[in-house]
Scaffold this motif. Structure first.
Motif, PDB file in Angstrom:
ATOM      1  N   TYR A  59      72.755  71.281  74.683  1.00  0.00           N
ATOM      2  CA  TYR A  59      73.700  71.124  75.798  1.00  0.00           C
ATOM      3  C   TYR A  59      74.084  69.655  75.986  1.00  0.00           C
ATOM      4  CZ  TYR A  59      75.166  70.708  80.692  1.00  0.00           C
ATOM      5  OH  TYR A  59      75.839  70.389  81.841  1.00  0.00           O
ATOM      6  N   GLU A  60      73.082  68.757  75.959  1.00  0.00           N
ATOM      7  CA  GLU A  60      73.374  67.328  76.113  1.00  0.00           C
ATOM      8  C   GLU A  60      74.210  66.801  74.955  1.00  0.00           C
ATOM      9  OE1 GLU A  60      69.985  65.117  78.613  1.00  0.00           O
ATOM     10  OE2 GLU A  60      69.305  65.771  76.649  1.00  0.00           O
ATOM     11  N   MET A  61      73.886  67.237  73.736  1.00  0.00           N
ATOM     12  CA  MET A  61      74.629  66.749  72.571  1.00  0.00           C
ATOM     13  C   MET A  61      76.063  67.275  72.581  1.00  0.00           C
ATOM     14  SD  MET A  61      74.069  64.712  70.013  1.00  0.00           S
ATOM     15  CE  MET A  61      72.290  64.706  69.838  1.00  0.00           C
ATOM     16  N   GLU A  62      76.280  68.487  73.056  1.00  0.00           N
ATOM     17  CA  GLU A  62      77.644  69.015  73.151  1.00  0.00           C
ATOM     18  C   GLU A  62      78.466  68.241  74.181  1.00  0.00           C
ATOM     19  OE1 GLU A  62      76.952  73.099  74.000  1.00  0.00           O
ATOM     20  OE2 GLU A  62      77.042  73.719  71.873  1.00  0.00           O
ATOM     21  N   LEU A  63      77.841  67.824  75.289  1.00  0.00           N
ATOM     22  CA  LEU A  63      78.549  66.998  76.263  1.00  0.00           C
ATOM     23  C   LEU A  63      78.966  65.668  75.648  1.00  0.00           C
ATOM     24  CD1 LEU A  63      76.545  67.472  79.606  1.00  0.00           C
ATOM     25  CD2 LEU A  63      78.799  68.374  79.032  1.00  0.00           C
ATOM     26  N   LEU A  64      78.045  65.060  74.887  1.00  0.00           N
ATOM     27  CA  LEU A  64      78.374  63.788  74.239  1.00  0.00           C
ATOM     28  C   LEU A  64      79.488  63.978  73.221  1.00  0.00           C
ATOM     29  CD1 LEU A  64      77.806  60.806  73.798  1.00  0.00           C
ATOM     30  CD2 LEU A  64      75.988  61.449  72.193  1.00  0.00           C
ATOM     31  N   ARG A  65      79.438  65.059  72.449  1.00  0.00           N
ATOM     32  CA  ARG A  65      80.501  65.315  71.481  1.00  0.00           C
ATOM     33  C   ARG A  65      81.848  65.505  72.181  1.00  0.00           C
ATOM     34  NH1 ARG A  65      79.929  70.496  67.669  1.00  0.00           N
ATOM     35  NH2 ARG A  65      79.985  71.489  69.725  1.00  0.00           N
ATOM     36  N   GLU A  66      81.840  66.199  73.324  1.00  0.00           N
ATOM     37  CA  GLU A  66      83.086  66.404  74.069  1.00  0.00           C
ATOM     38  C   GLU A  66      83.671  65.078  74.544  1.00  0.00           C
ATOM     39  OE1 GLU A  66      84.625  68.625  78.176  1.00  0.00           O
ATOM     40  OE2 GLU A  66      82.557  68.859  77.471  1.00  0.00           O
ATOM     41  N   GLU A  67      82.803  64.182  75.023  1.00  0.00           N
ATOM     42  CA  GLU A  67      83.291  62.889  75.501  1.00  0.00           C
ATOM     43  C   GLU A  67      83.840  62.040  74.361  1.00  0.00           C
ATOM     44  OE1 GLU A  67      83.687  61.801  78.720  1.00  0.00           O
ATOM     45  OE2 GLU A  67      83.365  63.941  78.918  1.00  0.00           O
ATOM     46  N   VAL A  68      83.151  62.051  73.215  1.00  0.00           N
ATOM     47  CA  VAL A  68      83.642  61.291  72.057  1.00  0.00           C
ATOM     48  C   VAL A  68      84.998  61.825  71.609  1.00  0.00           C
ATOM     49  CG1 VAL A  68      83.195  60.782  69.631  1.00  0.00           C
ATOM     50  CG2 VAL A  68      81.341  60.607  71.285  1.00  0.00           C
ATOM     51  N   LEU A  69      85.135  63.146  71.565  1.00  0.00           N
ATOM     52  CA  LEU A  69      86.410  63.741  71.165  1.00  0.00           C
ATOM     53  C   LEU A  69      87.508  63.451  72.186  1.00  0.00           C
ATOM     54  CD1 LEU A  69      85.233  67.189  69.758  1.00  0.00           C
ATOM     55  CD2 LEU A  69      86.170  65.265  68.471  1.00  0.00           C
ATOM     56  N   ASN A  70      87.153  63.421  73.482  1.00  0.00           N
ATOM     57  CA  ASN A  70      88.147  63.100  74.508  1.00  0.00           C
ATOM     58  C   ASN A  70      88.682  61.688  74.331  1.00  0.00           C
ATOM     59  OD1 ASN A  70      88.042  65.588  75.740  1.00  0.00           O
ATOM     60  ND2 ASN A  70      86.511  64.983  77.258  1.00  0.00           N
ATOM     61  N   ILE A  71      87.784  60.740  74.033  1.00  0.00           N
ATOM     62  CA  ILE A  71      88.216  59.349  73.823  1.00  0.00           C
ATOM     63  C   ILE A  71      89.144  59.262  72.624  1.00  0.00           C
ATOM     64  CG2 ILE A  71      87.426  57.023  73.265  1.00  0.00           C
ATOM     65  CD1 ILE A  71      84.872  57.628  74.789  1.00  0.00           C
TER      66      ILE A  71
END
Length: 414
Positions: free
Chosen positions: A223-235
């Motif tokens: 769950y934490e890693m998916e949140l980080l991936r989402e933020e990286v993709l958003n940037i």
């Protein structure tokens, strides 16, 4: 065969209430009930950890089943086996007598077999003139038959949990690979963004994962890693959209440390009147004809975390484990709340650009506290962002007002 009542062990072996409870809980099977003995054994092997027995206990149970002459456990054919310890040891692959006794006791404690001890503690059987067993003393396999359905369901549940665990580990491996390669590609190609922070988050998430994790720990790390991936993709997505609109002549608005930025297209629906008012209030950040540019206002000073949580207690519900102890956890919770409130990634990135990431997270926490009175959280955050860019906004009065309101509410409740 003696069934349907509680039996006590012979000699020095003590009787406990747990054994009484286990024997009472096992009901006599129906006369027509039958089950393949090796199918039950496979179910026991599958559910071994939940039953609390070791692999050597399985070897002893396997040996006991070999002394039952039929392929099915059938109450009408007798379910008591009476081998000696020497015979059991041979069929259990040479297990020592001390270990054999200990594993037999473990099978009894797990309510998989019952002891049917004779008056002198020996294992034997009384036969009639036709050679059929009338009365036997030894180990009763009735619990395997009576619990066959329960053991089958337990084995299916264990298998499903194992599959879920394996798939969670596979998903975590793929997510780790995605985040690792996305950050590496962004750094190597010079993409604008706070990639050092993303890298530190990646390392800290993996550091919290134990060497031998269970299912819950793997799923939480995923769950934490998916949140980080989402933020990286958003940037990266925001940067690509900005490059398509403005070309390579402007900097990415997602870079928090860039002081010469341009506003990007808003994603929240807005009326023409609101757009006209916002354009009239929008500060000039582009370079002037004489080559000079307007200076960006100084960033808003961060407030103590304790003060923020006192003013905005609801944000703690979205932290890891339902509480927040560090600024990093507040930033992560703000990302979750931002998505829940419908604030677009671009609006949140602009807030981070104008206020700093900590203060942008505090602003989201304040909006969450007043969400019942705010019709458009995204538009409200953009308005705060524009005021911050003009140097006309401070979080202090907002936090003080929320603290005062919360304190008054607590006094009324008390």
């Amino acid at each position: 065969m003696q069934t349907g009542h509680v039996t006590t062990p012979f000699g020095r072996r003590p009787m406990s209430l747990a054994l009484v409870r286990g024997q009472i809980a096992i009901e006599n099977p129906q006369p027509d009930m039958r089950v393949a003995k090796w199918k039950v054994f496979r179910d026991v092997c599958e559910a071994r950890e939940r039953l609390g027995i070791q692999d050597r206990a399985l070897a002893v149970l396997d040996a006991l089943l070999t002394f039952h002459p039929h392929a099915e456990l059938d109450p009408s054919q007798g379910l008591v086996v009476f081998p000696s310890n020497a015979q059991l040891s041979v069929r259990a692959h040479g297990i020592t007598e001390t270990t054999l006794r200990r594993q037999l006791a473990a099978l009894v404690d797990a309510s998989l077999i019952l002891r049917r001890d004779s008056p002198n503690g020996k294992r034997y059987a009384h036969r009639n003139r036709d050679g059929e067993v009338e009365q036997a003393y030894g180990f009763d396999l009735t619990p395997l038959l009576a619990r066959s359905t329960e053991l089958a369901l337990m084995a299916q549940d264990v298998a499903a949990e194992r599959t879920r665990f394996r798939r969670a580990k596979e998903a975590l491996t793929i997510c780790r690979r995605d985040v690792r390669k996305l950050i590496s590609a962004a750094v190597e190609e010079g993409a604008t963004g706070n990639w050092e922070h993303a890298e530190s988050e990646y390392v800290s998430i993996l550091a919290r994962l134990p060497r031998c994790p269970n299912l819950a720990q793997v799923e939480f790390t995923l769950y934490e890693m998916e949140l980080l991936r989402e933020e990286v993709l958003n940037i990266l997505e925001t940067q690509l959209k900005t490059e398509n609109v403005h070309g390579n002549a402007v900097h990415n608005a997602c870079h928090i440390q860039n002081s010469n930025t341009e506003s990007i297209n808003e994603l929240e629906p807005r009326s023409e009147k609101e757009q006209g008012e916002s354009l009239a209030k929008e500060p000039l950040t582009r370079n002037e004809p004489n080559g000079r540019s307007k200076t960006k206002p100084e960033p808003i000073k961060a407030f103590p975390l304790g003060m923020v949580l006192r003013a905005c207690p609801q944000i703690a519900d979205y932290g890891p484990g339902g509480h927040i102890e560090h600024w990093r956890e507040l930033l992560r919770a703000a990302v979750v709340v931002r998505s829940m409130l419908g604030v677009s990634p671009s609006a949140y990135e602009e807030a981070c650009n104008a206020m700093g990431p900590e203060n942008a997270a505090v602003a989201v926490a304040c909006i969450l506290e007043r969400s019942n009175f705010i019709s458009s959280a995204g538009g409200y955050l953009r308005d705060l962002t524009r005021r911050a860019e003009r140097g006309e906004f401070s979080l202090g009065p907002m936090l003080m007002a929320l603290m005062k309101a919360n304190d008054q509410g607590n006094r009324r409740i008390a």
